[in-house]
Design an enzyme around this catalytic site. Structure first.
Site, PDB file in Angstrom:
ATOM      1  N   LYS A 185     -30.821 -87.048 -26.826  1.00 51.36           N
ATOM      2  CA  LYS A 185     -30.853 -87.863 -25.388  1.00 51.36           C
ATOM      3  C   LYS A 185     -32.115 -87.404 -24.668  1.00 51.36           C
ATOM      4  O   LYS A 185     -32.551 -88.077 -23.879  1.00 51.36           O
ATOM      5  CB  LYS A 185     -29.580 -87.424 -24.815  1.00 51.36           C
ATOM      6  CG  LYS A 185     -29.107 -85.894 -24.530  1.00 51.36           C
ATOM      7  CD  LYS A 185     -29.626 -85.554 -23.158  1.00 51.36           C
ATOM      8  CE  LYS A 185     -29.320 -84.067 -23.004  1.00 51.36           C
ATOM      9  NZ  LYS A 185     -29.791 -83.469 -21.503  1.00 51.36           N
ATOM     10  N   THR A 254     -29.148 -88.563 -18.615  1.00 53.34           N
ATOM     11  CA  THR A 254     -30.555 -87.959 -18.699  1.00 53.34           C
ATOM     12  C   THR A 254     -31.851 -88.715 -18.393  1.00 53.34           C
ATOM     13  O   THR A 254     -32.882 -88.537 -18.127  1.00 53.34           O
ATOM     14  CB  THR A 254     -30.599 -87.202 -20.118  1.00 53.34           C
ATOM     15  OG1 THR A 254     -29.635 -86.264 -20.077  1.00 53.34           O
ATOM     16  CG2 THR A 254     -31.986 -86.137 -20.009  1.00 53.34           C
TER      17      THR A 254
END
Length: 338
Positions: A185, A254
């Site tokens: 991620k 994120t």
């Protein structure tokens, strides 16, 4: 429960603040001067300014004292991934240990649980992960995490340590999937940051049609999740993990959150700033910068196609401009989605 958190960065400090009211909590920092400053000011001005430390929180710079404190409890390693191996080697025999760092180890290409299996198979280990910014956790804003371990007791210890009114902690027995999600991620957040930065730059110049838009952001997040899933399955993870907190949840946060350091790297790359200058400006570790090449190498070794990761690595290396990286992805040959 007696808990020692090793690493007084933003994330370790935030968890210490949240758990100190319910447990005997010790927060360790390597820098003795930092510990003295935190003791005198009642806050961690270096990494988490504005968040008061509970009076019950014990601060310590001696590692042996920190390890002794939680010898029969739970030890949390809150260092960057680069320091995980060295910290694991110093743990007491048979200790119950969890870590917060996310990524593949540079050089070896190993995930945290693989490092532990290699250097300290006697430890009972797990990982605490999920979509979380330290500032919000410290402030008591609602957050959900996942505590993952193949050892059911360790996974439940992570829940018992941190689950509370403002912080929900779910258990998982798929540490492979949780760790892959936490590593990949960060790379995808850099990619989304680049696309968003190009859009902002084009809008400022009055030429919004010449840059990626919100459609591109959605595509990058979705196809980024597909890359994460492909690598995870190749390494033995389960599909459902990537639909949960440490997969889709952490990826969305994120890639889109303004507090994301990895997203910030992408935004600044789109402004043609040099990577060393960006890292100096951040002042904190952006794990995606260091883990991207390792993620790509691990994927290639497994025969897993990860074009977004490959483009991010090329931009970070300076082999592609940010705009050329986006164009490369858009120019790929058409294929089935699944």
């Amino acid at each position: 429960m007696k808990i020692s958190i090793l690493g007084a960065g933003a994330w370790g400090t935030a968890l210490a603040i949240q758990a100190a009211a319910r447990h005997e909590l010790l927060l360790w920092a390597r820098d003795e001067d930092q510990v003295r400053e935190m003791q005198s000011s009642g806050s961690n001005a270096r990494y988490l300014p504005g968040a008061p430390l509970p009076a019950s929180l014990r601060l310590e710079s001696r590692l042996d004292e920190a390890l002794a404190h939680a010898r029969e409890g739970l030890i949390i390693i809150a260092t960057p991934m680069a320091a995980l191996r060295g910290m694991l080697q110093q743990m007491p025999a048979g200790a119950r240990v969890m870590w917060l760092c996310k990524g593949f180890e540079a050089g070896s290409g190993l995930l945290g649980h693989e490092i532990a299996r290699q250097v300290r198979p006697d430890l009972r280990v797990g990982i605490l992960s999920g979509p979380s910014f330290a500032q919000e956790v410290a402030a008591g804003q609602p957050t959900a995490l996942v505590s993952a371990s193949e050892d059911a007791e360790v996974a439940q210890l992570g829940v018992q340590a941190f689950h509370g009114e403002r912080l929900r902690v779910y258990s998982s027995n798929d540490p492979v999937g949780v760790e892959v999600g936490g590593a990949v991620k960060n790379v995808m957040a850099i990619a989304v940051g680049i696309a968003d930065g190009l859009r902002q730059r084009a809008e400022a110049a009055g030429e919004p049609g010449l840059a990626p838009g919100l459609n591109a952001r959605a595509a990058l997040i979705t196809r980024g999740l597909a890359e994460m899933l492909r690598l995870g399955l190749a390494l033995g993870a389960r599909t459902e993990t990537f639909m949960g907190l440490s997969g889709m949840g952490d990826l969305v946060l994120t890639a889109t959150g303004d507090l994301s350091r990895n997203r910030r790297v992408g935004l600044l790359l789109a402004q043609d700033l040099a990577l060393p200058d960006i890292l100096q400006q951040l002042g904190h570790v952006a794990e995606g910068v260091y883990s991207a090449p390792t993620v790509l190498a691990r994927a290639q070794a497994k025969g897993v196609d990860m074009p977004i990761t490959e483009a991010v690595v090329a931009v970070l290396d300076g082999r592609l401009s940010p705009r050329a990286g986006v164009d490369l992805l858009m120019g790929r040959q058409a294929r089935a989605e699944h």
